[in-house]
Motif scaffolding. Structure first.
Motif, PDB file in Angstrom:
ATOM      1  N   ASP A  13      -3.549  17.733  -4.453  1.00  0.00           N
ATOM      2  CA  ASP A  13      -3.747  16.279  -4.485  1.00  0.00           C
ATOM      3  C   ASP A  13      -5.050  15.866  -5.159  1.00  0.00           C
ATOM      4  O   ASP A  13      -5.132  14.813  -5.757  1.00  0.00           O
ATOM      5  CB  ASP A  13      -3.741  15.720  -3.048  1.00  0.00           C
ATOM      6  CG  ASP A  13      -2.328  15.646  -2.490  1.00  0.00           C
ATOM      7  OD1 ASP A  13      -1.400  15.916  -3.266  1.00  0.00           O
ATOM      8  OD2 ASP A  13      -2.176  15.321  -1.306  1.00  0.00           O
TER       9      ASP A  13
ATOM     10  N   VAL B  57     -10.613  10.517   7.935  1.00  0.00           N
ATOM     11  CA  VAL B  57      -9.949   9.945   6.762  1.00  0.00           C
ATOM     12  C   VAL B  57      -9.567  11.031   5.762  1.00  0.00           C
ATOM     13  O   VAL B  57      -8.565  10.914   5.050  1.00  0.00           O
ATOM     14  CB  VAL B  57     -10.805   8.848   6.073  1.00  0.00           C
ATOM     15  CG1 VAL B  57     -11.084   7.712   7.035  1.00  0.00           C
ATOM     16  CG2 VAL B  57     -12.091   9.398   5.489  1.00  0.00           C
TER      17      VAL B  57
ATOM     18  N   THR C 227     -15.489  10.197   8.600  1.00  0.00           N
ATOM     19  CA  THR C 227     -15.209  10.785   7.282  1.00  0.00           C
ATOM     20  C   THR C 227     -14.235  11.943   7.420  1.00  0.00           C
ATOM     21  O   THR C 227     -13.295  12.090   6.634  1.00  0.00           O
ATOM     22  CB  THR C 227     -16.512  11.270   6.621  1.00  0.00           C
ATOM     23  OG1 THR C 227     -17.381  10.149   6.439  1.00  0.00           O
ATOM     24  CG2 THR C 227     -16.238  11.928   5.279  1.00  0.00           C
TER      25      THR C 227
ATOM     26  N   GLU D 127       0.813  -1.219   0.000  1.00  0.00           N
ATOM     27  CA  GLU D 127       0.000   0.000   0.000  1.00  0.00           C
ATOM     28  C   GLU D 127       0.846   1.269   0.000  1.00  0.00           C
ATOM     29  O   GLU D 127       0.340   2.362  -0.280  1.00  0.00           O
ATOM     30  CB  GLU D 127      -0.967   0.017   1.189  1.00  0.00           C
ATOM     31  CG  GLU D 127      -0.317  -0.050   2.563  1.00  0.00           C
ATOM     32  CD  GLU D 127      -0.181  -1.460   3.099  1.00  0.00           C
ATOM     33  OE1 GLU D 127      -0.150  -1.630   4.325  1.00  0.00           O
ATOM     34  OE2 GLU D 127      -0.102  -2.413   2.272  1.00  0.00           O
TER      35      GLU D 127
ATOM     36  N   ASN E 286      -5.647  12.227   5.303  1.00  0.00           N
ATOM     37  CA  ASN E 286      -5.320  11.687   3.982  1.00  0.00           C
ATOM     38  C   ASN E 286      -5.250  10.165   3.975  1.00  0.00           C
ATOM     39  O   ASN E 286      -4.384   9.567   3.319  1.00  0.00           O
ATOM     40  CB  ASN E 286      -4.001  12.275   3.473  1.00  0.00           C
ATOM     41  CG  ASN E 286      -3.904  12.239   1.958  1.00  0.00           C
ATOM     42  OD1 ASN E 286      -4.915  12.339   1.273  1.00  0.00           O
ATOM     43  ND2 ASN E 286      -2.706  12.113   1.445  1.00  0.00           N
ATOM     44  N   ILE E 287      -6.148   9.515   4.733  1.00  0.00           N
ATOM     45  CA  ILE E 287      -6.184   8.057   4.771  1.00  0.00           C
ATOM     46  C   ILE E 287      -6.821   7.521   3.486  1.00  0.00           C
ATOM     47  O   ILE E 287      -6.367   6.562   2.893  1.00  0.00           O
ATOM     48  CB  ILE E 287      -6.950   7.562   6.017  1.00  0.00           C
ATOM     49  CG1 ILE E 287      -6.212   8.030   7.284  1.00  0.00           C
ATOM     50  CG2 ILE E 287      -7.100   6.052   6.016  1.00  0.00           C
ATOM     51  CD1 ILE E 287      -6.990   7.836   8.566  1.00  0.00           C
ATOM     52  N   GLU E 288      -7.894   8.172   3.065  1.00  0.00           N
ATOM     53  CA  GLU E 288      -8.555   7.830   1.803  1.00  0.00           C
ATOM     54  C   GLU E 288      -9.469   8.989   1.416  1.00  0.00           C
ATOM     55  O   GLU E 288      -9.706   9.897   2.210  1.00  0.00           O
ATOM     56  CB  GLU E 288      -9.367   6.543   1.947  1.00  0.00           C
ATOM     57  CG  GLU E 288     -10.481   6.643   2.988  1.00  0.00           C
ATOM     58  CD  GLU E 288     -11.230   5.331   3.170  1.00  0.00           C
ATOM     59  OE1 GLU E 288     -12.252   5.146   2.468  1.00  0.00           O
ATOM     60  OE2 GLU E 288     -10.805   4.507   3.989  1.00  0.00           O
ATOM     61  N   THR E 289      -9.959   8.971   0.175  1.00  0.00           N
ATOM     62  CA  THR E 289     -10.900  10.000  -0.272  1.00  0.00           C
ATOM     63  C   THR E 289     -12.211   9.329  -0.659  1.00  0.00           C
ATOM     64  O   THR E 289     -12.251   8.582  -1.643  1.00  0.00           O
ATOM     65  CB  THR E 289     -10.342  10.778  -1.482  1.00  0.00           C
ATOM     66  OG1 THR E 289      -9.099  11.374  -1.120  1.00  0.00           O
ATOM     67  CG2 THR E 289     -11.318  11.865  -1.907  1.00  0.00           C
ATOM     68  N   PRO E 290     -13.304   9.548   0.094  1.00  0.00           N
ATOM     69  CA  PRO E 290     -14.591   8.951  -0.244  1.00  0.00           C
ATOM     70  C   PRO E 290     -15.109   9.463  -1.587  1.00  0.00           C
ATOM     71  O   PRO E 290     -14.615  10.455  -2.126  1.00  0.00           O
ATOM     72  CB  PRO E 290     -15.503   9.422   0.907  1.00  0.00           C
ATOM     73  CG  PRO E 290     -14.561   9.786   2.014  1.00  0.00           C
ATOM     74  CD  PRO E 290     -13.340  10.309   1.344  1.00  0.00           C
TER      75      PRO E 290
END
Length: 424
Positions: A313, A379, A376, A140, A383-387
């Motif tokens: 980003d 994250v 939400t 990852e 910057n863990i993920e982008t929904p």
């Protein structure tokens, strides 16, 4: 011998793979060390084929049963791809250990000094001080085009700059002399150099302690992420037991940039923030929990942090949906901070969901929505993920509706009004 020659020829074909794997691992590690405020030089290399052949021949001669195939040789040689971390301060080995454990999948760890057999010369000094790791990069952490390098086994060597220099001299002279074996006098000189290196490490530790003491002063200002990291390590070590807190520092460089932007990069400004952080054991590291406390409920600070964290980003559509979500979330967060503090004055800064549950002032449906919305928020902000865009818009609407409901429930528009005033 034919098998070993075949192995060396096969390795030469894979040499670029091991060089690239080491380079990527070194780049990841160098970036993480810098962000964590640990001064170090990081280099990488693939095993030289000539040196590798000598090592394989030596290993093979010592085995009860000689190598049967190339797979056995590949499994036996751990350092085909190597990364060397040369620490400015030997006292940072434990900090580097935690960082490496987070960044890589560790197969094996070796700590030196270790004395597997009596030396031929009666040493006065303890020799090589270092930590070695056999590890894989995590898939990852790699781009899709780089994920094949996760299969490479990397040897990471961590020691002080001085110790690495002495080790090179000792290794090349003792194990690879130009002719014959070294004399007692030569071995004694190498031992003496080891003593000088160990004395130098003590001086470096004293230098680090002096720097730490300087940044602990009430009037100290942090000139870099390294000074901020030094202060935080000491503050947390002095105020918490090791079993109560995980010293995963995270991106201290980013925290330093935020503090500098907000003109909070001094002990007087950061200490009250630290006292209000609960430092929970969750997915967030130390710097993330401090950042959460600094920006909570404050739209301007959120915006400054987002500009520092995710500038460029996201594409325009995703960026707009993220902005919309935060525009609805921040006033709700500010409201929840207010009612949490009003009901429990000892609670300052970011609200705690367990505190809200204990206060019994919100129904179960509201609490579940808050938990989902804050997840939400976490994250996104870290910057863990982008929904998905649609999910962000929907959750932004939920945050807006929930604030309206709670404002009406508590019969006071003041929190929302103050939040808007604060944002301006």
């Amino acid at each position: 011998m034919d098998l070993i020659n075949q192995f060396i020829e096969n390795y030469k074909k894979k040499l670029n793979f091991y060089e690239t794997a080491g380079h990527i691992a070194a780049r990841q590690l160098e970036s993480a060390l810098q962000a964590a405020g640990i001064r170090a030089m990081v280099t990488s290399r693939a095993k030289n084929p000539v040196r590798l052949k000598s090592k394989v021949l030596r290993r093979n001669s010592r085995r009860p049963v000689p190598y049967k195939n190339m797979r056995e040789i590949y499994e036996d040689i751990a350092d085909l791809s190597g990364v060397r971390v040369s620490l400015y301060f030997p006292g940072d080995r434990d900090k580097a250990n935690s960082l490496i454990a987070d960044l890589f999948t560790i197969i094996e760890t070796k700590q030196f000094p270790e004395q597997s057999k009596p030396p031929t010369y009666n040493k006065r000094f303890s020799g090589y001080w270092a930590n070695h790791y056999r590890a894989h990069m995590k898939e990852e952490s790699l781009d899709k085009s780089q994920q094949k390098y996760a299969a490479a086994r990397i040897e990471i060597q961590v020691a002080s700059v001085l110790m690495h220099a002495w080790s090179e001299v000792e290794h090349d002279l003792v194990y690879k002399p130009l002719s014959g074996t070294l004399s007692e006098e030569e071995l004694a000189i190498i031992d003496e150099l080891n003593g000088l290196v160990l004395a130098g490490e003590i001086a470096l530790e004293r230098l680090q302690s002096a720097g730490n003491e300087r940044v602990q002063s009430k009037n100290a200002t942090f000139g870099s992420q390294y000074e901020l990291a030094s202060y935080l390590y000491n503050y947390l070590s002095n105020n918490f037991r090791r079993e109560d807190i995980e010293l995963r520092m995270g991106n201290i460089e980013l925290l330093f940039k935020l503090l500098s932007k907000l003109k909070m990069n001094g002990v007087k400004e950061i200490e009250p923030v630290l006292k209000s952080v609960k430092f929970e054991k969750d997915r967030r590291n130390i710097s993330q929990q401090i950042i959460d406390q600094i920006i909570t409920g404050n739209e301007k600070r959120y915006q400054i942090y987002r500009e520092l964290r995710i500038a460029g980003d996201a594409d325009e559509v995703a960026g707009n949906s993220i902005t919309y979500f935060f525009n609805q979330w921040v006033p709700l967060e500010h409201f929840l901070n207010r009612i949490s503090y009003k009901s429990s004055p000892k609670t300052r800064g970011a609200f705690n969901i367990n505190t809200l549950k204990r206060l019994d002032i919100l129904d179960k449906e509201c609490l579940n929505k808050i938990v989902a919305l804050r997840k939400t928020r976490n994250v996104l902000i870290h910057n863990i993920e982008t929904p998905a865009v649609d999910d962000l818009l929907e959750q932004g609407n939920e945050a807006r509706d929930l604030l309206e409901k709670l404002t009406e429930q508590f019969s006071s528009p003041a929190p929302a009004a103050e939040s808007a005033k604060q944002a301006n």
